[in-house]
Design a protein around this motif. Structure first.
Motif, PDB file in Angstrom:
ATOM      1  N   GLY A  83       0.805  -1.208   0.000  1.00  0.00           N
ATOM      2  CA  GLY A  83       0.000   0.000   0.000  1.00  0.00           C
ATOM      3  C   GLY A  83       0.838   1.259   0.000  1.00  0.00           C
ATOM      4  N   TRP A  84       0.200   2.352   0.306  1.00  0.00           N
ATOM      5  CA  TRP A  84       0.854   3.658   0.269  1.00  0.00           C
ATOM      6  C   TRP A  84       1.892   3.807   1.382  1.00  0.00           C
ATOM      7  CZ3 TRP A  84      -0.286   6.101  -4.046  1.00  0.00           C
ATOM      8  CH2 TRP A  84      -1.555   5.942  -4.622  1.00  0.00           C
ATOM      9  N   GLY A  85       2.900   4.606   1.085  1.00  0.00           N
ATOM     10  CA  GLY A  85       3.861   4.990   2.114  1.00  0.00           C
ATOM     11  C   GLY A  85       3.332   6.183   2.895  1.00  0.00           C
ATOM     12  N   LYS A  86       4.044   6.532   3.948  1.00  0.00           N
ATOM     13  CA  LYS A  86       3.565   7.575   4.854  1.00  0.00           C
ATOM     14  C   LYS A  86       3.345   8.903   4.141  1.00  0.00           C
ATOM     15  CE  LYS A  86       4.470   9.399   9.470  1.00  0.00           C
ATOM     16  NZ  LYS A  86       5.346   9.334  10.654  1.00  0.00           N
ATOM     17  N   SER A  87       4.206   9.214   3.190  1.00  0.00           N
ATOM     18  CA  SER A  87       4.107  10.518   2.527  1.00  0.00           C
ATOM     19  C   SER A  87       2.961  10.595   1.523  1.00  0.00           C
ATOM     20  CB  SER A  87       5.421  10.851   1.821  1.00  0.00           C
ATOM     21  OG  SER A  87       5.723   9.858   0.838  1.00  0.00           O
ATOM     22  N   HIS A  88       2.354   9.441   1.196  1.00  0.00           N
ATOM     23  CA  HIS A  88       1.293   9.440   0.187  1.00  0.00           C
ATOM     24  C   HIS A  88      -0.031   8.871   0.687  1.00  0.00           C
ATOM     25  CE1 HIS A  88       4.882   9.667  -2.529  1.00  0.00           C
ATOM     26  NE2 HIS A  88       4.101  10.568  -3.104  1.00  0.00           N
ATOM     27  N   THR A  89      -0.098   8.456   1.944  1.00  0.00           N
ATOM     28  CA  THR A  89      -1.317   7.794   2.434  1.00  0.00           C
ATOM     29  C   THR A  89      -2.552   8.674   2.260  1.00  0.00           C
ATOM     30  OG1 THR A  89      -0.142   6.424   4.022  1.00  0.00           O
ATOM     31  CG2 THR A  89      -2.456   6.839   4.470  1.00  0.00           C
ATOM     32  N   VAL A  90      -2.497   9.880   2.757  1.00  0.00           N
ATOM     33  CA  VAL A  90      -3.684  10.751   2.696  1.00  0.00           C
ATOM     34  C   VAL A  90      -4.022  11.077   1.249  1.00  0.00           C
ATOM     35  CG1 VAL A  90      -4.657  12.980   3.358  1.00  0.00           C
ATOM     36  CG2 VAL A  90      -3.231  11.711   4.981  1.00  0.00           C
ATOM     37  N   LEU A  91      -3.026  11.458   0.463  1.00  0.00           N
ATOM     38  CA  LEU A  91      -3.266  11.779  -0.943  1.00  0.00           C
ATOM     39  C   LEU A  91      -3.844  10.573  -1.675  1.00  0.00           C
ATOM     40  CD1 LEU A  91      -2.894  13.896  -3.221  1.00  0.00           C
ATOM     41  CD2 LEU A  91      -0.687  12.794  -3.695  1.00  0.00           C
ATOM     42  N   GLY A  92      -3.284   9.395  -1.419  1.00  0.00           N
ATOM     43  CA  GLY A  92      -3.759   8.203  -2.100  1.00  0.00           C
ATOM     44  C   GLY A  92      -5.204   7.874  -1.775  1.00  0.00           C
ATOM     45  N   HIS A  93      -5.577   7.999  -0.499  1.00  0.00           N
ATOM     46  CA  HIS A  93      -6.956   7.717  -0.121  1.00  0.00           C
ATOM     47  C   HIS A  93      -7.914   8.753  -0.709  1.00  0.00           C
ATOM     48  CE1 HIS A  93      -6.832   4.359   2.849  1.00  0.00           C
ATOM     49  NE2 HIS A  93      -5.529   4.662   2.836  1.00  0.00           N
ATOM     50  N   VAL A  94      -7.483  10.012  -0.756  1.00  0.00           N
ATOM     51  CA  VAL A  94      -8.323  11.059  -1.348  1.00  0.00           C
ATOM     52  C   VAL A  94      -8.530  10.770  -2.835  1.00  0.00           C
ATOM     53  CG1 VAL A  94      -8.437  13.508  -1.970  1.00  0.00           C
ATOM     54  CG2 VAL A  94      -7.732  12.830   0.332  1.00  0.00           C
ATOM     55  N   LEU A  95      -7.480  10.379  -3.526  1.00  0.00           N
ATOM     56  CA  LEU A  95      -7.602  10.047  -4.951  1.00  0.00           C
ATOM     57  C   LEU A  95      -8.527   8.850  -5.145  1.00  0.00           C
ATOM     58  CD1 LEU A  95      -3.871  10.480  -6.006  1.00  0.00           C
ATOM     59  CD2 LEU A  95      -5.809  11.710  -7.041  1.00  0.00           C
ATOM     60  N   ALA A  96      -8.328   7.803  -4.346  1.00  0.00           N
ATOM     61  CA  ALA A  96      -9.112   6.575  -4.512  1.00  0.00           C
ATOM     62  C   ALA A  96     -10.593   6.789  -4.234  1.00  0.00           C
ATOM     63  CB  ALA A  96      -8.565   5.491  -3.578  1.00  0.00           C
ATOM     64  N   ALA A  97     -10.931   7.786  -3.420  1.00  0.00           N
ATOM     65  CA  ALA A  97     -12.326   8.024  -3.061  1.00  0.00           C
ATOM     66  C   ALA A  97     -13.090   8.776  -4.144  1.00  0.00           C
ATOM     67  CB  ALA A  97     -12.398   8.809  -1.754  1.00  0.00           C
ATOM     68  N   ARG A  98     -12.377   9.305  -5.140  1.00  0.00           N
ATOM     69  CA  ARG A  98     -13.052  10.075  -6.186  1.00  0.00           C
ATOM     70  C   ARG A  98     -13.727   9.151  -7.203  1.00  0.00           C
ATOM     71  NH1 ARG A  98     -10.030  15.776  -7.460  1.00  0.00           N
ATOM     72  NH2 ARG A  98     -10.059  16.498  -5.289  1.00  0.00           N
ATOM     73  N   GLU A  99     -14.823   9.632  -7.773  1.00  0.00           N
ATOM     74  CA  GLU A  99     -15.522   8.847  -8.788  1.00  0.00           C
ATOM     75  C   GLU A  99     -14.728   8.808 -10.090  1.00  0.00           C
ATOM     76  OE1 GLU A  99     -19.486  10.115  -9.351  1.00  0.00           O
ATOM     77  OE2 GLU A  99     -20.111   9.730  -7.278  1.00  0.00           O
ATOM     78  N   SER A 100     -14.007   9.879 -10.353  1.00  0.00           N
ATOM     79  CA  SER A 100     -13.172   9.942 -11.550  1.00  0.00           C
ATOM     80  C   SER A 100     -12.080  10.969 -11.305  1.00  0.00           C
ATOM     81  CB  SER A 100     -14.000  10.335 -12.778  1.00  0.00           C
ATOM     82  OG  SER A 100     -14.568  11.625 -12.595  1.00  0.00           O
ATOM     83  N   LEU A 101     -11.047  10.927 -12.141  1.00  0.00           N
ATOM     84  CA  LEU A 101      -9.947  11.881 -12.020  1.00  0.00           C
ATOM     85  C   LEU A 101      -9.930  12.789 -13.234  1.00  0.00           C
ATOM     86  CD1 LEU A 101      -7.014   9.582 -10.775  1.00  0.00           C
ATOM     87  CD2 LEU A 101      -8.723  10.813  -9.420  1.00  0.00           C
ATOM     88  N   ASP A 102      -9.759  14.075 -13.000  1.00  0.00           N
ATOM     89  CA  ASP A 102      -9.517  14.974 -14.129  1.00  0.00           C
ATOM     90  C   ASP A 102      -8.016  14.995 -14.394  1.00  0.00           C
ATOM     91  OD1 ASP A 102      -8.426  16.532 -12.114  1.00  0.00           O
ATOM     92  OD2 ASP A 102     -10.048  18.017 -12.124  1.00  0.00           O
ATOM     93  N   ALA A 103      -7.592  15.800 -15.347  1.00  0.00           N
ATOM     94  CA  ALA A 103      -6.188  15.806 -15.739  1.00  0.00           C
ATOM     95  C   ALA A 103      -5.283  16.241 -14.590  1.00  0.00           C
ATOM     96  CB  ALA A 103      -5.993  16.718 -16.944  1.00  0.00           C
ATOM     97  N   ALA A 104      -5.700  17.292 -13.839  1.00  0.00           N
ATOM     98  CA  ALA A 104      -4.862  17.786 -12.743  1.00  0.00           C
ATOM     99  C   ALA A 104      -4.694  16.725 -11.668  1.00  0.00           C
ATOM    100  CB  ALA A 104      -5.476  19.052 -12.155  1.00  0.00           C
ATOM    101  N   ALA A 105      -5.801  16.095 -11.252  1.00  0.00           N
ATOM    102  CA  ALA A 105      -5.720  15.052 -10.223  1.00  0.00           C
ATOM    103  C   ALA A 105      -4.926  13.860 -10.730  1.00  0.00           C
ATOM    104  CB  ALA A 105      -7.118  14.624  -9.808  1.00  0.00           C
ATOM    105  N   ALA A 106      -5.129  13.486 -11.994  1.00  0.00           N
ATOM    106  CA  ALA A 106      -4.400  12.346 -12.561  1.00  0.00           C
ATOM    107  C   ALA A 106      -2.902  12.611 -12.600  1.00  0.00           C
ATOM    108  CB  ALA A 106      -4.921  12.048 -13.967  1.00  0.00           C
ATOM    109  N   SER A 107      -2.503  13.852 -12.818  1.00  0.00           N
ATOM    110  CA  SER A 107      -1.069  14.160 -12.868  1.00  0.00           C
ATOM    111  C   SER A 107      -0.402  13.879 -11.527  1.00  0.00           C
ATOM    112  CB  SER A 107      -0.861  15.625 -13.283  1.00  0.00           C
ATOM    113  OG  SER A 107      -1.286  16.529 -12.259  1.00  0.00           O
ATOM    114  N   HIS A 108      -1.100  14.175 -10.435  1.00  0.00           N
ATOM    115  CA  HIS A 108      -0.548  13.880  -9.105  1.00  0.00           C
ATOM    116  C   HIS A 108      -0.593  12.383  -8.824  1.00  0.00           C
ATOM    117  CE1 HIS A 108       0.026  17.995  -7.664  1.00  0.00           C
ATOM    118  NE2 HIS A 108      -1.073  18.298  -8.352  1.00  0.00           N
ATOM    119  N   ALA A 109      -1.637  11.720  -9.297  1.00  0.00           N
ATOM    120  CA  ALA A 109      -1.712  10.269  -9.134  1.00  0.00           C
ATOM    121  C   ALA A 109      -0.541   9.597  -9.844  1.00  0.00           C
ATOM    122  CB  ALA A 109      -3.039   9.755  -9.681  1.00  0.00           C
ATOM    123  N   LEU A 110      -0.256  10.019 -11.068  1.00  0.00           N
ATOM    124  CA  LEU A 110       0.850   9.441 -11.821  1.00  0.00           C
ATOM    125  C   LEU A 110       2.188   9.655 -11.109  1.00  0.00           C
ATOM    126  CD1 LEU A 110      -0.240  10.533 -15.399  1.00  0.00           C
ATOM    127  CD2 LEU A 110      -0.120   8.176 -14.545  1.00  0.00           C
TER     128      LEU A 110
END
Length: 302
Positions: A248-275
């Motif tokens: 799973g996620w490391g400490k520096s990405h846990t919150v960001l990762g859960h926020v991303l995963a909770a979204r119904e879809s990603l736009d380009a800006a959110a996807a860029s951070h996910a990548l």
């Protein structure tokens, strides 16, 4: 011949009687009295009148009538009024009578204004009372509300509680239930606010594109694949990065990762951070999903 142009001394002026205007009132002379404003004749109405009578309303609405000597007595908790008139020598009864008539004519408008002010005051005081009661209720229920908020926050987003010590302290305070102290409730509020702020910061970050990843991030297929990958890593993140287990996620990405995963879809800006984040964790993902996210072997070798 005597000089008649000089004003007469006050003691030589005549008593001119009661001005016209308050028809229907029978006055009774009570006598002459030396007052702080000089000698006055006191007249009182023979009968008591109801509290809302025009006489009382006129005296209250027109200050000049008080200056000319009109006032009133009350009894029975001011439900009855007795007209009172302190007559002074030389009073211009015609001028005062005109003031009385004008005042009586203006009483409907005056009463309407009084009613408006009273209603405005009633609304104001009702609002203040409601605000006060709401404040008191908020104070009374504050500890229970903070316990409930902490329970919900831990149940729905413990991953946002970055420190294990904060979680332990919150559970300790929650265990007090109805017996929690006000300082304990304040501490719970601070802990919940800290976790909520972590989520809000992560969500705000996703509004601004991470330019180095935008070439891939603008592709709808990549956006959908990145969301799938975020959900896979989030499902593996059972310990919320509190243990080093390469799952799973490391400490520096846990919150960001859960926020991303909770979204119904990603736009380009959110996807860029996910990548950006997924490049670090791609070895935990199935090869097929890595290929969908990063575009195949060429991307893996990058």
């Amino acid at each position: 011949m005597a000089d008649t142009t000089q004003p007469q001394p006050a003691e030589e002026l005549p008593w001119n009687g009661i001005p016209n205007g308050f028809e229907g009132i029978e006055w009774e002379l009570q006598g002459c009295f030396q007052t702080g404003r000089g000698l006055r004749r006191l007249h009182k109405g023979r009968t008591w009148m109801r509290e809302g009578c025009d006489y009382r309303a006129a005296v209250l609405s027109e200050p000049d009538l008080g200056k000319f000597g009109f006032t009133f007595d009350t009894e029975n908790c001011a439900t009855r009024v007795r007209p009172v008139f302190w007559e002074r020598r030389g009073l211009d009864v015609e001028a005062v009578g005109a003031i009385i008539r004008d005042t009586l004519a203006g009483l409907p408008a005056w009463r309407a204004e009084q009613a408006r002010q009273e209603e405005e005051s009633r609304i104001y005081h009702a609002r203040r009372q409601a605000e006060y009661e709401a404040e008191q209720e908020a104070i009374r229920t504050y500890p229970a509300r903070m316990v409930a908020a902490a329970i919900e926050s831990l149940a729905t987003m413990e991953w946002a509680w970055a420190r294990a010590a904060d979680v332990a302290r919150a559970r300790e305070l929650i265990a007090h239930g109805d017996g929690i102290t006000y300082p304990g409730a304040k501490r719970l509020e601070e802990l919940v606010r800290r976790a909520t702020a972590n989520v809000e910061r992560a969500a705000a970050k996703l509004d601004t594109a991470y330019e180095p990843e935008m070439t891939l991030a603008v592709l709808p297929g990549v956006q959908a694949a990145a969301l799938d990958a975020c959900r896979v890593l989030t499902a593996m993140d059972a310990d919320w990065a509190r243990e080093r287990n390469d799952a799973g996620w490391g400490k520096s990405h846990t919150v960001l990762g859960h926020v991303l995963a909770a979204r119904e879809s990603l736009d380009a800006a959110a996807a860029s951070h996910a990548l950006k984040a997924l490049r670090r964790y791609r070895r935990q993902l199935p090869d097929e999903l890595v290929a969908r996210v990063f575009g195949g072997a060429a991307a893996l070798a990058a």
